[in-house]
Design a protein around this motif. Structure first.
Motif, PDB file in Angstrom:
ATOM      1  N   ASP A   3      52.191 -19.758 129.414  1.00 52.88           N
ATOM      2  CA  ASP A   3      52.813 -18.430 129.489  1.00 52.88           C
ATOM      3  C   ASP A   3      51.720 -17.387 129.748  1.00 52.88           C
ATOM      4  O   ASP A   3      50.839 -17.194 128.913  1.00 52.88           O
ATOM      5  CB  ASP A   3      53.516 -18.150 128.151  1.00 52.88           C
ATOM      6  N   PRO A   4      51.775 -16.711 130.901  1.00 53.05           N
ATOM      7  CA  PRO A   4      50.702 -15.768 131.229  1.00 53.05           C
ATOM      8  C   PRO A   4      50.617 -14.590 130.271  1.00 53.05           C
ATOM      9  O   PRO A   4      49.599 -13.931 130.202  1.00 53.05           O
ATOM     10  CB  PRO A   4      51.053 -15.304 132.639  1.00 53.05           C
ATOM     11  N   LYS A   5      51.664 -14.337 129.518  1.00 52.78           N
ATOM     12  CA  LYS A   5      51.670 -13.173 128.631  1.00 52.78           C
ATOM     13  C   LYS A   5      50.908 -13.401 127.335  1.00 52.78           C
ATOM     14  O   LYS A   5      50.303 -12.490 126.798  1.00 52.78           O
ATOM     15  CB  LYS A   5      53.113 -12.793 128.279  1.00 52.78           C
ATOM     16  N   ARG A   6      50.994 -14.604 126.802  1.00 54.11           N
ATOM     17  CA  ARG A   6      50.354 -14.848 125.505  1.00 54.11           C
ATOM     18  C   ARG A   6      50.132 -16.340 125.292  1.00 54.11           C
ATOM     19  O   ARG A   6      50.744 -17.164 125.944  1.00 54.11           O
ATOM     20  CB  ARG A   6      51.216 -14.269 124.380  1.00 54.11           C
ATOM     21  N   LYS A   7      49.263 -16.641 124.333  1.00 54.28           N
ATOM     22  CA  LYS A   7      49.038 -18.027 123.974  1.00 54.28           C
ATOM     23  C   LYS A   7      50.149 -18.514 123.053  1.00 54.28           C
ATOM     24  O   LYS A   7      50.710 -17.745 122.281  1.00 54.28           O
ATOM     25  CB  LYS A   7      47.711 -18.164 123.230  1.00 54.28           C
ATOM     26  N   HIS A   8      50.410 -19.801 123.142  1.00 51.95           N
ATOM     27  CA  HIS A   8      51.340 -20.432 122.214  1.00 51.95           C
ATOM     28  C   HIS A   8      50.603 -21.576 121.533  1.00 51.95           C
ATOM     29  O   HIS A   8      49.608 -22.073 122.052  1.00 51.95           O
ATOM     30  CB  HIS A   8      52.565 -20.938 122.968  1.00 51.95           C
ATOM     31  N   TYR A   9      51.135 -21.972 120.378  1.00 50.40           N
ATOM     32  CA  TYR A   9      50.437 -22.973 119.580  1.00 50.40           C
ATOM     33  C   TYR A   9      51.354 -24.137 119.250  1.00 50.40           C
ATOM     34  O   TYR A   9      52.541 -23.948 118.963  1.00 50.40           O
ATOM     35  CB  TYR A   9      49.893 -22.321 118.304  1.00 50.40           C
ATOM     36  N   ASP A  10      50.776 -25.325 119.292  1.00 56.53           N
ATOM     37  CA  ASP A  10      51.549 -26.545 119.115  1.00 56.53           C
ATOM     38  C   ASP A  10      50.830 -27.439 118.110  1.00 56.53           C
ATOM     39  O   ASP A  10      49.697 -27.843 118.343  1.00 56.53           O
ATOM     40  CB  ASP A  10      51.654 -27.254 120.474  1.00 56.53           C
ATOM     41  N   PRO A  11      51.486 -27.740 116.996  1.00 59.38           N
ATOM     42  CA  PRO A  11      50.855 -28.613 116.000  1.00 59.38           C
ATOM     43  C   PRO A  11      50.820 -30.069 116.461  1.00 59.38           C
ATOM     44  O   PRO A  11      50.127 -30.885 115.859  1.00 59.38           O
ATOM     45  CB  PRO A  11      51.758 -28.460 114.773  1.00 59.38           C
ATOM     46  N   ASP A  12      51.573 -30.372 117.512  1.00 59.70           N
ATOM     47  CA  ASP A  12      51.566 -31.731 118.039  1.00 59.70           C
ATOM     48  C   ASP A  12      50.412 -31.866 119.027  1.00 59.70           C
ATOM     49  O   ASP A  12      50.462 -31.362 120.143  1.00 59.70           O
ATOM     50  CB  ASP A  12      52.906 -32.016 118.722  1.00 59.70           C
ATOM     51  N   THR A  13      49.358 -32.551 118.580  1.00 62.07           N
ATOM     52  CA  THR A  13      48.167 -32.655 119.429  1.00 62.07           C
ATOM     53  C   THR A  13      48.142 -33.957 120.227  1.00 62.07           C
ATOM     54  O   THR A  13      47.147 -34.251 120.884  1.00 62.07           O
ATOM     55  CB  THR A  13      46.881 -32.571 118.573  1.00 62.07           C
ATOM     56  N   SER A  14      49.231 -34.693 120.164  1.00 55.19           N
ATOM     57  CA  SER A  14      49.269 -35.914 120.970  1.00 55.19           C
ATOM     58  C   SER A  14      49.534 -35.535 122.424  1.00 55.19           C
ATOM     59  O   SER A  14      50.005 -34.448 122.728  1.00 55.19           O
ATOM     60  CB  SER A  14      50.365 -36.847 120.453  1.00 55.19           C
ATOM     61  N   THR A  37      39.535 -33.186 109.471  1.00 54.72           N
ATOM     62  CA  THR A  37      40.389 -33.775 110.485  1.00 54.72           C
ATOM     63  C   THR A  37      39.661 -34.930 111.121  1.00 54.72           C
ATOM     64  O   THR A  37      38.447 -34.962 111.171  1.00 54.72           O
ATOM     65  CB  THR A  37      40.763 -32.752 111.566  1.00 54.72           C
ATOM     66  N   LYS A  38      40.448 -35.869 111.593  1.00 57.29           N
ATOM     67  CA  LYS A  38      39.909 -37.038 112.256  1.00 57.29           C
ATOM     68  C   LYS A  38      39.014 -36.611 113.417  1.00 57.29           C
ATOM     69  O   LYS A  38      37.909 -37.076 113.570  1.00 57.29           O
ATOM     70  CB  LYS A  38      41.089 -37.865 112.793  1.00 57.29           C
ATOM     71  N   LYS A  39      39.546 -35.670 114.231  1.00 61.78           N
ATOM     72  CA  LYS A  39      38.911 -35.348 115.511  1.00 61.78           C
ATOM     73  C   LYS A  39      37.546 -34.682 115.413  1.00 61.78           C
ATOM     74  O   LYS A  39      36.517 -35.322 115.414  1.00 61.78           O
ATOM     75  CB  LYS A  39      39.839 -34.459 116.338  1.00 61.78           C
ATOM     76  N   ALA A  40      37.564 -33.366 115.339  1.00 62.94           N
ATOM     77  CA  ALA A  40      36.294 -32.637 115.417  1.00 62.94           C
ATOM     78  C   ALA A  40      35.538 -32.681 114.091  1.00 62.94           C
ATOM     79  O   ALA A  40      34.340 -32.508 114.050  1.00 62.94           O
ATOM     80  CB  ALA A  40      36.532 -31.200 115.845  1.00 62.94           C
ATOM     81  N   GLY A  41      36.280 -32.907 113.021  1.00 61.13           N
ATOM     82  CA  GLY A  41      35.636 -33.086 111.737  1.00 61.13           C
ATOM     83  C   GLY A  41      35.086 -31.840 111.085  1.00 61.13           C
ATOM     84  O   GLY A  41      34.354 -31.925 110.114  1.00 61.13           O
ATOM     85  N   ALA A  82      43.270 -29.464 115.173  1.00 60.79           N
ATOM     86  CA  ALA A  82      44.502 -29.611 114.403  1.00 60.79           C
ATOM     87  C   ALA A  82      45.703 -28.961 115.080  1.00 60.79           C
ATOM     88  O   ALA A  82      46.844 -29.288 114.782  1.00 60.79           O
ATOM     89  CB  ALA A  82      44.321 -29.026 113.003  1.00 60.79           C
ATOM     90  N   VAL A  83      45.463 -28.021 115.948  1.00 66.80           N
ATOM     91  CA  VAL A  83      46.554 -27.467 116.763  1.00 66.80           C
ATOM     92  C   VAL A  83      46.071 -27.348 118.208  1.00 66.80           C
ATOM     93  O   VAL A  83      44.874 -27.320 118.475  1.00 66.80           O
ATOM     94  CB  VAL A  83      47.041 -26.068 116.304  1.00 66.80           C
ATOM     95  N   ARG A  84      47.040 -27.266 119.089  1.00 68.14           N
ATOM     96  CA  ARG A  84      46.730 -27.189 120.502  1.00 68.14           C
ATOM     97  C   ARG A  84      47.149 -25.831 121.027  1.00 68.14           C
ATOM     98  O   ARG A  84      48.237 -25.357 120.718  1.00 68.14           O
ATOM     99  CB  ARG A  84      47.547 -28.272 121.199  1.00 68.14           C
ATOM    100  N   GLU A  85      46.276 -25.191 121.767  1.00 68.70           N
ATOM    101  CA  GLU A  85      46.614 -23.940 122.448  1.00 68.70           C
ATOM    102  C   GLU A  85      47.311 -24.263 123.756  1.00 68.70           C
ATOM    103  O   GLU A  85      46.814 -25.068 124.522  1.00 68.70           O
ATOM    104  CB  GLU A  85      45.342 -23.159 122.796  1.00 68.70           C
ATOM    105  N   ILE A  86      48.406 -23.590 124.011  1.00 64.42           N
ATOM    106  CA  ILE A  86      49.148 -23.832 125.245  1.00 64.42           C
ATOM    107  C   ILE A  86      49.060 -22.596 126.121  1.00 64.42           C
ATOM    108  O   ILE A  86      49.373 -21.494 125.677  1.00 64.42           O
ATOM    109  CB  ILE A  86      50.622 -24.160 124.932  1.00 64.42           C
ATOM    110  N   THR A  87      48.638 -22.784 127.358  1.00 64.36           N
ATOM    111  CA  THR A  87      48.422 -21.633 128.251  1.00 64.36           C
ATOM    112  C   THR A  87      49.466 -21.550 129.355  1.00 64.36           C
ATOM    113  O   THR A  87      49.196 -21.064 130.431  1.00 64.36           O
ATOM    114  CB  THR A  87      47.032 -21.704 128.919  1.00 64.36           C
TER     115      THR A  87
END
Lengths: 141, 141
Positions: free
Chosen positions: B75-86, B8-12, B68-73
């Motif tokens: 929701d206090p119940k669980r993590k959600h994931y987003d492939p849009d890292t912009s 990946t471009k970012k962390a590599g 490559a994915v973003r963790e979204i916090t």
DNA sequence: ATAAATGCAAAGCATTTGCAGTAAA
DNA sequence: TTTACTGCAAATGCTTTGCATTTAT
């Protein structure tokens, strides 16, 4: 308006003033450290040795519903609680995980094309970064 | 650049392209539903019946570290994931708990008196409210 | 008196981890 | 062939819940 009163301006749900609840409220009042349930339990149970975890959680949930404390979801590991229910934001230090208050600046709004379709009841900005003391350590490393 | 590439471009951080990971990436790519680990497991295990929860979590953690994915916090119940890292924000419907994207408007900044002391590495706005369909139901009730 | 809160222990979820077997490189 | 990943099951950590007892009102 102290949050120890039986009624709150906001949601108006009355609740019993038990010694345990008063101890929790006492710990919370004016506290800007954004404690977790565990932090609260550890601190309050020093003075009220009978305090149980269930009571801490029950109390926090009661207070949150009554609008007397705010649940903060910035930390994926656990909830944090803030007695300051006025509109403000938070910064979490990615190194030490402490949470800092960020005063509310310009108010946050949905873009125009969403504003017509969604009803916004609240908003909150999460900042991620380094606090002053972790920032210094980082440079040295 | 598709997130399926080994680097990946970012962390590599390079990672092995196993069928399980490709299936997860396939499910995520272009997905705007902000799934939880459980959502991902349930969907992907239909095609890859050998898929395990541990692999879903391991993969998501690997992808998150790799940028490559973003963790979204939100929701206090669980993590959600987003492939849009912009850079963009989210609204969670307090009724149905679905998460919606909010495009990035004006960029968010720390107040001047904090900006000198803290290092900000990221920020995110959480909106709470009602989505169009839950807003309608609410009015009728 | 009565409705609600406490405290304990057990249960419930989401997430992580240890480890033996397996597969990508 | 070597290093990393998978899958299972067990473990962990946070939070909730059931229930008998106690307490604020």
């Amino acid at each position: 308006m102290p949050i120890k009163s039986t009624h709150t301006k906001k949601a108006g749900t009355p609740f019993k003033r038990t010694p345990q609840r008063l101890a929790i409220l006492d710990f919370l009042e004016g506290n800007t450290s954004h404690p977790s349930a565990d932090d609260i339990y550890r601190s309050v149970s020093k003075k009220y040795q009978s305090m149980s975890f269930a009571t801490v959680y029950n109390t926090l949930n009661t207070l949150a519903k009554a609008g007397a404390v705010r649940e903060i979801t910035i930390d994926p590991k656990r909830k944090h609680y803030d007695p300051d229910t006025s509109g403000h934001h938070h910064l979490i230090c990615v190194a030490c995980e402490r949470i800092f208050d960020v005063p509310e600046g310009i108010s946050v709004e949905l873009p125009g094309d969403m504003a017509g379709d969604f009803i916004v009841t609240g908003s909150h900005i999460e900042f991620y970064g380094y606090c002053p003391s972790c920032g210094k350590k980082k440079k040295k490393a």
